[in-house]
Design an enzyme around this catalytic site. Structure first.
Site, PDB file in Angstrom:
ATOM      1  N   LYS A  22     -27.235  29.670   9.403  1.00 13.18           N
ATOM      2  CA  LYS A  22     -27.412  28.248   9.730  1.00 13.18           C
ATOM      3  C   LYS A  22     -26.617  27.899  10.978  1.00 13.18           C
ATOM      4  CE  LYS A  22     -23.399  26.322   7.357  1.00 13.18           C
ATOM      5  NZ  LYS A  22     -22.769  25.864   6.144  1.00 13.18           N
ATOM      6  N   ARG A  61     -24.473  24.532  12.395  1.00  9.32           N
ATOM      7  CA  ARG A  61     -24.006  23.187  12.045  1.00  9.32           C
ATOM      8  C   ARG A  61     -23.743  22.463  13.352  1.00  9.32           C
ATOM      9  NH1 ARG A  61     -21.571  22.368   6.752  1.00  9.32           N
ATOM     10  NH2 ARG A  61     -22.093  20.203   6.548  1.00  9.32           N
ATOM     11  N   GLY A 100       0.797  -1.233   0.000  1.00  9.91           N
ATOM     12  CA  GLY A 100       0.000   0.000   0.000  1.00  9.91           C
ATOM     13  C   GLY A 100       0.826   1.278   0.000  1.00  9.91           C
ATOM     14  N   GLU A 101       2.129   1.169   0.241  1.00  8.25           N
ATOM     15  CA  GLU A 101       2.965   2.391   0.230  1.00  8.25           C
ATOM     16  C   GLU A 101       3.005   2.995  -1.172  1.00  8.25           C
ATOM     17  OE1 GLU A 101       6.920   1.546   1.638  1.00  8.25           O
ATOM     18  OE2 GLU A 101       6.149   0.635   3.472  1.00  8.25           O
ATOM     19  N   ARG A 157      -9.342  22.391   7.086  1.00  7.89           N
ATOM     20  CA  ARG A 157     -10.410  22.594   8.079  1.00  7.89           C
ATOM     21  C   ARG A 157      -9.877  22.922   9.465  1.00  7.89           C
ATOM     22  NH1 ARG A 157     -12.873  19.181   4.400  1.00  7.89           N
ATOM     23  NH2 ARG A 157     -15.083  19.599   4.050  1.00  7.89           N
ATOM     24  N   GLN A 158      -8.805  22.239   9.870  1.00 10.98           N
ATOM     25  CA  GLN A 158      -8.303  22.491  11.230  1.00 10.98           C
ATOM     26  C   GLN A 158      -7.113  23.425  11.158  1.00 10.98           C
ATOM     27  OE1 GLN A 158      -8.205  18.413  13.093  1.00 10.98           O
ATOM     28  NE2 GLN A 158      -9.049  19.659  14.754  1.00 10.98           N
ATOM     29  N   ASP A 161     -24.413  30.753   4.425  1.00 11.91           N
ATOM     30  CA  ASP A 161     -24.037  30.964   5.830  1.00 11.91           C
ATOM     31  C   ASP A 161     -23.412  32.344   6.010  1.00 11.91           C
ATOM     32  OD1 ASP A 161     -21.303  30.729   5.033  1.00 11.91           O
ATOM     33  OD2 ASP A 161     -21.484  28.556   5.159  1.00 11.91           O
TER      34      ASP A 161
HETATM   35  C1  R5P Z   1     -18.630  25.970   5.339  1.00  7.75           C
HETATM   36  O1  R5P Z   1     -19.049  26.780   6.048  1.00  7.75           O
HETATM   37  C2  R5P Z   1     -18.437  26.033   3.856  1.00  7.75           C
HETATM   38  O2  R5P Z   1     -18.434  27.323   3.352  1.00  7.75           O
HETATM   39  C3  R5P Z   1     -19.480  25.185   3.134  1.00  7.75           C
HETATM   40  O3  R5P Z   1     -20.740  25.788   3.242  1.00  7.75           O
HETATM   41  C4  R5P Z   1     -19.543  23.813   3.700  1.00  7.75           C
HETATM   42  O4  R5P Z   1     -18.266  23.232   3.763  1.00  7.75           O
HETATM   43  C5  R5P Z   1     -20.443  22.932   2.853  1.00  7.75           C
HETATM   44  O5  R5P Z   1     -20.521  21.679   3.438  1.00  7.75           O
HETATM   45  P1  R5P Z   1     -21.806  20.774   3.272  1.00  7.75           P
HETATM   46  O6  R5P Z   1     -22.028  20.559   1.801  1.00  7.75           O
HETATM   47  O7  R5P Z   1     -21.412  19.508   3.989  1.00  7.75           O
HETATM   48  O8  R5P Z   1     -22.946  21.442   3.944  1.00  7.75           O
END
Ligand code: R5P
Length: 314
Positions: free
Chosen positions: A194, A196, A39-40, A97-98, A170
């Site tokens: 929204k 999440r 798998g490498e 993301r992080q 958002d």
């Molecule tokens: C997060 O705030 C981003 O701007 C996207 O709205 C988000 O990553 C979309 O993810 P999903 O399709 O899972 O709602």
């Protein structure tokens, strides 16, 4: 003498790499990318790169770990083969993301990935859209982020949607929606707020904007589970919108999201090819893809010739 430019592709998005090379009028350079039996990742660069300006195209999309390691190992091979400069062209920059700790004992994965890219040999990073303002600062090498808003805006203009209103699913995307509205000639704006709760559970809070009887266009950076778009579309239709379309840069689709989007109340969904879309769309699919290859090609050409990149995206 000017250095020669070569483009290599990892296995995550070979079609985008091929199209980019085609726009540049050069062939995609040859490399062998496979796995050892355990798998490498196994890589061999099959062309001379000594003293050359090398661009490696690899989206860090699913399978994210494999694609990231492949990019690192390809850069290691190119660096050891004495390339003069290595640019990691990352159409989709995973692990963004992080980029900060939100609780104790969490990693800052984006910083670790930035370190890995630099150690592997990247002299420059070329992602589509800024992965996050903090992440750019994690690098001590240049990061030239590209933008797809112009491309998406042109495609939406082609739809000639009258009386359209543009917005974000958002609060975090309001600046992006404002920029998009400007590109469409100053459409009115809406925002869907929204919450999440978990990665795949989105609750709409409220919607601000006058959408009654109008065509609404949602703009977002990423589609993953599709929940943000579907939730926003439902809020807009409940608010009286005539129809709802969506555009997003990255189709970072989770399993089954194609089916979910096809059966949603969204009229159309426009994404780019920074991530290949699973080949399971019906012929009359609502999902349309526009290619970013020309943008990557123009940017690579400018970087190679030491010309301004930001001038492309003003
Ligand atoms: C997060 O705030 C981003 O701007 C996207 O709205 C988000 O990553 C979309 O993810 P999903 O399709 O899972 O709602």
């Amino acid at each position: 003498m000017a250095r020669t430019l070569k483009i290599f592709s990892g296995s995550s998005n070979p079609e985008l790499a091929r199209l980019t090379a085609e726009h540049l009028g050069i062939p995609l350079s040859r490399s062998y990318v496979a796995s050892f039996p355990n798998g490498e990742t196994r890589v061999r660069i099959e062309e001379n790169v000594r003293g050359l300006d090398v661009f490696l195209v690899q989206s860090v999309c699913a399978p994210v770990d494999k694609n990231l390691v492949q990019l690192l190992i390809m850069m290691d091979a190119v660096r050891r083969a004495s390339a003069d400069r290595i640019t990691a062209v990352i159409p989709y920059f995973g692990y963004a993301r992080q980029e900060k700790k939100t609780a104790g004992r969490e990693p800052i994965s984006a910083k670790l990935v930035a370190n890995l890219l630099a150690v592997a040999g990247a002299d420059r990073i070329l992602p589509m859209t800024r992965p996050g303002p903090a992440i750019e600062g994690f690098f001590d090498i240049p990061v030239d982020h590209l933008r797809a808003a112009g491309l998406l805006g042109e495609r939406v203009k082609d739809l000639a949607l009258d009386n359209a209103v543009v917005g974000s699913p958002d609060a975090g995307g309001v600046a992006r929606a404002e920029d998009f509205s400007r590109r469409l000639g100053g459409s009115d704006l809406f925002v869907v707020f929204k919450r999440r709760d978990t990665p795949d559970n989105v609750t709409p809070l409220h919607m601000v904007g006058d959408v009654k009887g109008r065509v609404a266009i949602i703009i977002d950076d990423i589609i993953s589970t599709g929940k943000s778009l579907i939730t926003a579309a439902d809020s807009l239709l409940e608010g009286g919108a005539k129809e709802v379309h969506a555009c997003a840069v990255h189709a970072d689709f989770t399993e089954d999201v194609v089916k979910v989007l096809e059966s949603s109340r969204l009229k159309s969904i426009l994404v780019t090819d920074t991530i290949p879309i699973p080949n399971q769309r019906p012929l009359d699919s609502k999902i349309h893809v526009c290619s970013t290859a020309r943008i990557f090609a123009e940017t690579i050409d400018r970087i190679h010739r030491h010309e301004s990149v930001s001038a492309l995206f003003s």
